[in-house]
Each structure stands twice: as structure tokens, then as C-alpha cells.
Design an enzyme around this catalytic site. Structure first.
Site, mmCIF file in Angstrom:
data_model
loop_
_atom_site.group_PDB
_atom_site.id
_atom_site.type_symbol
_atom_site.label_atom_id
_atom_site.label_comp_id
_atom_site.label_asym_id
_atom_site.label_seq_id
_atom_site.Cartn_x
_atom_site.Cartn_y
_atom_site.Cartn_z
ATOM 1 N N ARG A 110 0.850 -1.192 0.000
ATOM 2 C CA ARG A 110 0.000 0.000 0.000
ATOM 3 C C ARG A 110 0.891 1.250 0.000
ATOM 4 O O ARG A 110 1.978 1.252 0.557
ATOM 5 C CB ARG A 110 -0.906 0.035 1.228
ATOM 6 N N TYR A 150 -1.480 -3.350 -6.784
ATOM 7 C CA TYR A 150 -1.233 -4.135 -5.572
ATOM 8 C C TYR A 150 -2.365 -4.063 -4.533
ATOM 9 O O TYR A 150 -2.805 -2.975 -4.152
ATOM 10 C CB TYR A 150 0.065 -3.665 -4.887
ATOM 11 N N GLY A 163 -4.155 -3.640 -1.331
ATOM 12 C CA GLY A 163 -4.954 -2.556 -0.758
ATOM 13 C C GLY A 163 -5.071 -1.327 -1.645
ATOM 14 O O GLY A 163 -5.952 -0.496 -1.435
ATOM 15 N N LYS A 190 -9.640 -2.136 1.752
ATOM 16 C CA LYS A 190 -9.418 -0.996 2.649
ATOM 17 C C LYS A 190 -10.197 0.239 2.207
ATOM 18 O O LYS A 190 -10.721 0.990 3.025
ATOM 19 C CB LYS A 190 -7.932 -0.674 2.747
ATOM 20 N N HIS A 216 -10.904 -2.383 11.380
ATOM 21 C CA HIS A 216 -9.808 -3.250 10.925
ATOM 22 C C HIS A 216 -9.634 -4.370 11.955
ATOM 23 O O HIS A 216 -8.706 -4.348 12.752
ATOM 24 C CB HIS A 216 -8.532 -2.396 10.807
ATOM 25 N N SER A 254 -1.645 -3.538 10.467
ATOM 26 C CA SER A 254 -1.277 -4.413 9.358
ATOM 27 C C SER A 254 -0.050 -5.256 9.714
ATOM 28 O O SER A 254 0.913 -4.742 10.285
ATOM 29 C CB SER A 254 -0.969 -3.573 8.120
ATOM 30 N N ALA A 255 -0.105 -6.519 9.328
ATOM 31 C CA ALA A 255 0.993 -7.473 9.536
ATOM 32 C C ALA A 255 1.358 -7.636 11.008
ATOM 33 O O ALA A 255 2.524 -7.803 11.356
ATOM 34 C CB ALA A 255 2.213 -7.092 8.699
ATOM 35 N N CYS A 256 0.354 -7.570 11.881
ATOM 36 C CA CYS A 256 0.592 -7.742 13.322
ATOM 37 C C CYS A 256 -0.130 -8.945 13.894
ATOM 38 O O CYS A 256 -0.252 -9.077 15.113
ATOM 39 C CB CYS A 256 0.206 -6.489 14.075
ATOM 40 N N LYS A 298 -3.403 -10.600 12.795
ATOM 41 C CA LYS A 298 -4.842 -10.880 12.764
ATOM 42 C C LYS A 298 -5.135 -12.231 12.126
ATOM 43 O O LYS A 298 -5.879 -13.040 12.675
ATOM 44 C CB LYS A 298 -5.600 -9.779 11.995
ATOM 45 N N ASP A 336 -9.688 -9.794 8.748
ATOM 46 C CA ASP A 336 -9.133 -8.447 8.521
ATOM 47 C C ASP A 336 -10.105 -7.304 8.815
ATOM 48 O O ASP A 336 -9.695 -6.281 9.322
ATOM 49 C CB ASP A 336 -8.636 -8.345 7.066
ATOM 50 N N ASN A 370 6.261 -8.435 2.159
ATOM 51 C CA ASN A 370 4.809 -8.215 2.094
ATOM 52 C C ASN A 370 4.189 -9.078 0.991
ATOM 53 O O ASN A 370 3.151 -8.738 0.438
ATOM 54 C CB ASN A 370 4.503 -6.730 1.850
ATOM 55 N N ARG A 429 1.947 -12.031 -0.472
ATOM 56 C CA ARG A 429 0.630 -12.378 0.079
ATOM 57 C C ARG A 429 0.008 -13.549 -0.657
ATOM 58 O O ARG A 429 0.306 -13.809 -1.826
ATOM 59 C CB ARG A 429 -0.309 -11.176 -0.050
ATOM 60 N N ARG A 451 2.544 -4.526 17.879
ATOM 61 C CA ARG A 451 3.892 -5.061 18.112
ATOM 62 C C ARG A 451 4.586 -4.102 19.056
ATOM 63 O O ARG A 451 5.004 -3.023 18.651
ATOM 64 C CB ARG A 451 4.678 -5.128 16.803
ATOM 65 N N ASN A 489 -9.558 -14.577 39.437
ATOM 66 C CA ASN A 489 -8.497 -14.158 40.321
ATOM 67 C C ASN A 489 -7.635 -13.087 39.653
ATOM 68 O O ASN A 489 -6.658 -13.375 38.999
ATOM 69 C CB ASN A 489 -7.655 -15.411 40.589
#
Ligand code: GTP
Ligand code: SPV
Ligand code: MN
Length: 639
Positions: A119, A268, A270, A277, A297, A319-321, A323, A344, A437, A439, A470, A566
Site C-alpha cells: 500500500r 497491488y 490494498g 481498505k 480493521h 497491518s501485519a501484526c 490478525k 481483517d 509483504n 501475500r 507489536r 483471580n
């Protein structure tokens, strides 16, 4: 530069036209067609497939206007059928744009121009008459990081310098698609025009492309998606990898009030699969604001406890974390079960019973390839064994895909590998085999743990919302926020390391509020207000959690934290105490380090968070969030 108003506004017969006509009673649409304007606008452009005149008038008008503008050599109205896909696939194989991955059924590899791999956030814009519809009133000198505004006037110029004649020598495909199960009250229709057959094939996987869309459309409106690779024929520059694009001229612009998206120069993900998106987040968040729901998202998953009770969760990570990984998690804890609804995007609306219902507007997964393996995400691997498209991955001489993370799955260590750039590559080489990236695009219905209700028109009831990013330091594995406002505050302060999903270089921890920074469709302060406003009778708002898988463990063992009763309170939220999360089978876990709140870190962080909210949300910051900020500062001060 002057702007041709016809390019911006749909053609309408003027009042004078209508009044001077003896046909005053008939609708404007019918008038339009009787005027044969569609035909006139199309001129000599042939319809290669489908019958334009069978389509709803407003679609005819849209197609004719844009064809007149972009001047393709023909118009192809997609029906979404398997036969159609096969025709396009064989054409692309012949041309060298797609390579069959012979080890699987109907799997293909596509290599892009190496300049078109992610993107492009710096060239993605929201076009609104009022700047503050898009961006917040930031502090003097602070460049807004959420929302990228362009005036309609400037946009007119950008459009005029790109789109006229941009499809010359190419076919314009008309793709009717539904975001969400066809006919669900939560679903929306879009029509994408594109000159990229890669986009046609990918949209078939990622959305529901189907002639039934025309029926459902009826009198409803649709989102207008206009996409061109931006390289009319005859092409002046060299086309690399048979992937036409125009990286210097990329523009992705949204006109939210008109429900319209204009994308130029990139093929590409997105940037070009406009249902994703552009529509399902940037445009849909505007629709959701107007209609009282949420477009986020977020992945959607069902977690079933050993006692058989299922809970649905929505989780927002940048993104890229993680999901896709979390959405298809295979619990290591005996008796627990996860089923995937979406990986996503979530569209969520409170039902009459007060619960928050979510649908996945997409029909496929467009997932990060590197790191995906039978060890880390076997369910994703199971999903893309057939009918999938791989973009910018490497390939083995046995006709298999290859990327970083699959080292252990290569049986013959001497197998020949060709990297994403088409060069010979060997295990141990310094350069990556696949683009970071790269995919896969795979049909969601092929996921072995797809939820039986994933296409339920009413959606699934969400009980918990999770935010995460992250965060290499300081942030505990998991905490529960104190309530709706504190949860929204926590989401608004979300931060994460940058990843390869966009053009950012290096790994900086940056703010990514609600994991929506690149996808915000309107003023972020108004967006927070909208979230806040949803806590009202009879709505039962979900609990909100924050997680951070990325603090420790290199292997990244995935955990769903089974909260016990607890628990103990801390400054930033409620953290489970040791023993309340089952760590069986995880080996040596440094619990104290994983869950600790280093005082120095948080004091520093609190200052940074205040500055962020004051700079970036400025006077648009809702009072409710300011109060949360102040209470949190007091708690952290006392650490
Ligand atoms: P988008 O599709 O860009 O929105 O990304 P996503 O949020 O779906 O991320 P995804 O699940 O595809 O993960 C991105 C990368 O992070 C992959 O390489 C994963 O293997 C890796 N990853 C995911 N979850 C974890 C985790 O818990 N720990 C570690 N260490 N890596 C993870
Ligand atoms: C993301 O970047 O969050 C993605 C991939 O999901 S893309 O479709 O390219 O936006
Ligand atoms: Mn994403």
C-alpha cells in the site's frame, strides 16, 4: 488546470432538458436512456461481454461515463463464473503474468513490478470539501497522521491529469460485488471498473462477484470504484514482469460523500482491490458513522470453551501484526476450539437485543505469506492449497510456493528455488526469497476452521474487543480495560512497530489508533465520539482488552488468555494474576517479565501519549477520552 465537471459529477439531464420534453413524467433515469446518452457516451467502444442495457440505469450511466473518460478498447461485464475465471487465467498464463504452481490444484503465482509491492499511504487521500471532515484540528505545526486530506479542487486537477484516456488499448472490466453475504441487511454493493485482470481474479476471491448483485442492487445505491493501472497503450516505458503499473503517478482517492473511489497507477492489494481498505474501511466508516454502526480493521473469531460455550471476539491489530494468525489459531490448550469468521475487517452493528453483531464483509483472505507455515498457522496453509493466488512469493522447481518460514518444510534441501524477483535463490542466501509483504489470496470458505455461521446474514454477537500491536518493550501480554471509555482510550493510544504492509522503512514504534491509522475515513475525534455514543440503552457494549504477543517469545506461541476470577488491578488495566492463565506446554515462561509494568517506561509513555493526543486529536478530543487520559496519568504517577 481547469476541471471538467462531467468527470466529477454523474451525468444528469438538466431541469430545462426535462421541462422542454414531452416525457416529463418518466424518471430521470429513463429519460437519460431514451436520450441515448449511454450509447452516445460509449461511442464506438464495444461491449465484449454481457449486456450493458440489461443493467440498472444508474449502472449504465456510471459505466458509460467512465468509459467515455478512460476510453478502453472494450467493456467486459463480469459474471463471476468459474468459466470466466478460467478464460482470464489461461490468457494470463499465456502472457506470462501468472505461473501455475503445479504441485497444487488451481494455484497461481504472480510477480509484480518490484516497485509495486505494498500500500502507498503517502499517496492515499480523502477528498472532502471541508478539510476537518477528514482531519482533526491538530496542534499548530503537527502534521495529521490520521487521514490525508485533498481538496476537491486539487483532486479535480489530479484526476484530469491521470484518468482521461488512461485505459486506451485495454479492456475495462465491470465487476459487480457484494461486501458481506448477498442480501444481508449489513451488506453493501460495489461496482469496480478496472483494466487489470489480476484485480478481476483477486476480486473474485476477496469479494462476492455475482450477477445476483444486479438483482439485489435494485434501487439501492452502490459504491463507485474506479481503478486503472495507469498505463495506456501504446506503452512508453518498459513493462516489468508483465505487470503494468505507474508507480510515479499513484493516486488513491476517496470521495466519501459521493461513495466513490479513484485508484490509479498500482495493481497491488490494498491499492487496487477496492472492496477492501478503500471501501470496507475508509468509505464504510463514513457510512457507518451516518447509519450508527462500526467498520473496523478487525478479525472475527469464535472461541469455544471446554464447557461448550462459544464466545465471539473481534480484534484490531495494525497491518501485519497477527490478525490472520489469531483468527485461525489452533489452541494448544486441550478442550478449547477456535473457529474463524474473518481475518481483517469487521462491520458491526447493535441488534434489537442490544448485542453487537459482526459480519466479515470479505469472502477471502489476503494474508501475509512469510511466517505462515504448518507450524505457525496450519489452518491458513490448509486454506490456500487450491484456488489461490500468490503474489511476490518464491517458487520451487517442484511447483511449490516458498517463503521465509518454510525452511523446515522443504524436504529436498537441494530443490531449486526462484525468488520473488525471478532470480535463482538458495537456502541460506542473504536476500529474502519472498518479498516481506508477499501475500496469498485464498477463498475463506476453504478454511478448515471457517465458522459455520461466517455467512450468517445477521452476523455473530461480539462479547469482547481486543486491541494489540507489536510492542517490543514494556507492554504486558494482556490486560482488560476498566470499561467502554477506558477501552476506547486504550484503542486510541494503540502503537505498533511499522511493518512491510506499506511503504515505511525500518521498525519504528508508531501510533496506530484503533489499528485504523491508514484507514481512517473521517475526523478521528468524531470517530471517537461515534464509538462513545454507542454506549446507550439497550446496547450491551463488549469488554475491551489490550494484548501484546510481541513482548517476548521469539516463537510467538499464541495464547487465548482464559481469564480466571483471580485478578488484580494495575495502572493501565486489569491484569490476570499468575496461575489464572493456563501456561501448560509453553515451557519456560517468564511470567513476571511478561506481565510487568516498568514504572519508568510507563511514566515516559504517559507523557508521550498526552503529547500525541494533544498534537494529533487537538480540540477534537472528546471530553470522555480526556478524562480517561487524566485518570490514567494519576494512576501511572502513583506507580
Ligand atoms: P494484515 O493482513 O496486513 O492486516 O496483517 P495481519 O494482522 O493479518 O497479520 P498476520 O497474521 O498475517 O501476521 C503477520 C506476520 O506476523 C506473519 O509473518 C506472522 O507469521 C507473524 N505473526 C503473527 N502472529 C504472531 C505472533 O503471535 N508472534 C510472532 N512472533 N509473530 C507473529
Ligand atoms: C493491510 O495492509 O492491513 C492488509 C493488506 O490487510 S492490504 O490489502 O494491502 O491493505
Ligand atoms: Mn489488514
Amino acid at each position: 488546470m481547469t476541471t471538467n465537471p462531467n468527470l466529477l459529477t454523474p451525468f444528469k439531464a438538466t431541469k430545462a432538458d426535462v421541462e422542454s420534453s414531452s416525457l416529463r413524467q418518466i424518471s430521470e433515469d429513463a429519460f437519460y436512456v431514451i436520450n441515448e446518452v449511454v450509447t452516445r457516451r460509449l461511442g464506438h467502444i464495444p461491449i465484449l461481454k454481457g449486456d450493458l442495457h440489461d443493467l440498472p440505469y444508474k449502472v449504465q450511466r456510471f459505466v458509460a461515463e467512465k468509459a467515455e473518460l478512460m476510453r478502453p478498447r472494450g467493456i467486459f461485464i463480469c459474471d463471476g463464473s468459474q468459466h470466466e475465471a478460467e478464460q482470464i487465467i489461461s490468457k494470463l498464463i499465456e502472457r506470462g503474468m501468472l505461473t501455475p504452481l503445479a504441485a497444487y490444484e488451481n494455484n497461481y503465482l504472480c510477480r509484480t513490478d518490484p516497485k509495486d509491492v505494498a500500500r502507498v499511504e503517502s499517496k492515499t487521500w480523502m477528498v472532502t470539501p471541508d478539510k476537518y471532515q477528514t482531519v482533526t484540528h491538530t496542534a499548530p505545526g503537527a502534521e495529521p497522521i490520521m487521514g490525508h486530506w485533498m481538496s476537491p479542487f486539487e483532486f479535480g486537477g489530479e484526476l484530469d491529469s491521470r484518468f482521461p484516456g488512461c485505459m486506451a488499448g485495454r479492456i475495462m472490466y465491470v465487476i459487480p460485488f457484494s461486501m458481506g453475504p448477498l442480501g444481508s441487511p449489513l451488506s453493501k454493493i460495489g461496482i469496480q471498473l478496472t483494466d487489470s485482470n489480476y484485480v478481476v481474479l483477486s476480486m473474485r476471491i476477496m469479494t462476492r462477484v455475482n450477477p445476483d448483485v444486479w438483482e439485489v442492487l435494485g434501487n439501492n445505491d452502490f459504491v463507485r470504484c474506479i481503478h486503472s493501472v495507469g498505463l495506456p497503450r501504446p506503452v512508453k516505458q518498459r513493462v516489468i514482469n508483465h505487470w503494468p503499473c505507474n508507480p510515479e503517478r499513484v493516486l488513491i482517492a476517496h470521495r466519501p460523500s459521493e461513495r466513490e473511489i479513484w485508484s490509479f497507477g498500482s495493481g497491488y492489494g490494498g491499492n487496487s482491490l477496492l472492496g477492501k481498505k478503500c471501501f470496507a474501511l475508509r468509505i464504510a466508516s463514513n457510512i457507518a458513522h451516518d447509519e450508527g454502526w462500526l467498520a473496523e480493521h478487525m478479525l472475527i473469531m469464535g472461541v469455544t470453551r471446554p464447557n461448550g460455550k462459544e464466545h465471539f471476539i473481534a480484534a484490531a491489530f495494525p497491518s501485519a501484526c497477527g490478525k490472520t494468525n489469531l483468527a485461525m489459531l489452533e489452541p494448544t490448550l486441550p478442550g478449547w476450539k477456535v473457529r474463524c469468521v474473518g481475518d481483517d475487517i469487521a462491520w458491526m452493528k447493535f441488534g434489537e437485543d442490544g448485542r453487537l453483531y459482526a459480519i466479515n464483509p470479505e469472502a477471502g483472505f489476503f494474508g501475509v505469506a512469510p511466517g505462515t507455515s504448518n507450524k505457525t498457522n496450519p489452518m491458513a496453509v490448509g486454506t490456500f492449497q487450491k484456488n489461490s493466488i500468490f503474489t511476490n512469493v518464491a517458487e520451487t522447481s517442484e511447483g511449490r510456493y516458498y517463503w521465509e518460514g518454510l525452511e523446515d518444510e522443504i524436504k529436498d534441501k537441494n530443490v531449486e528455488i526462484t525468488d520473488w524477483l525471478g532470480n535463482p535463490w538458495k537456502l541460506g542466501d542473504a536476500t529474502p526469497a519472498a518479498h516481506p509483504n508477499s501475500r496469498f489470496a485464498a477463498p475463506a470458505k476453504q478454511c478448515p476452521i471457517i465458522h459455520p455461521d461466517w455467512e450468517s446474514p445477521e452476523g455473530v454477537p461480539i462479547e469482547a474487543i481486543i486491541f494489540g500491536g507489536r510492542r517490543p518493550d514494556g507492554v504486558p501480554l494482556v490486560f482488560e480495560t476498566f470499561g467502554w471509555h477506558h477501552g476506547i482510550f486504550t484503542g486510541a493510544c494503540l502503537k505498533s512497530e511499522t511493518t512491510a504492509a506499506a511503504e515505511h522503512k525500518g521498525k519504528n514504534v508508531m501510533h496506530d489508533p484503533m489499528a485504523m491509522r491508514p484507514f481512517m475515513g473521517y475526523n478521528f475525534g468524531k470517530y471517537l465520539d461515534h464509538w462513545i455514543s454507542l454506549e446507550k440503552a439497550p446496547h450491551k457494549v463488549p469488554k475491551i482488552y489490550h494484548v501484546n504477543w510481541f513482548r517476548k517469545s521469539k516463537e510467538g506461541k499464541f495464547l487465548w488468555p482464559g481469564f480466571g476470577d483471580n485478578i488484580r488491578d494495575t495502572a493501565v488495566g486489569v491484569i490476570p494474576s499468575q496461575g489464572s492463565i493456563n501456561l501448560d506446554g509453553l515451557g519456560d515462561i517468564n511470567w513476571d517479565e511478561l506481565m510487568s509494568l516498568p514504572a519508568d517506561y510507563w511514566k515516559q509513555d504517559a507523557k508521550e501519549v498526552r503529547k500525541f493526543l494533544e498534537d494529533q486529536v487537538g480540540s477534537d478530543l472528546p471530553n470522555e477520552i480526556r478524562e480517561e487520559l487524566e485518570s490514567q496519568e494519576k494512576r501511572i504517577e502513583a506507580l
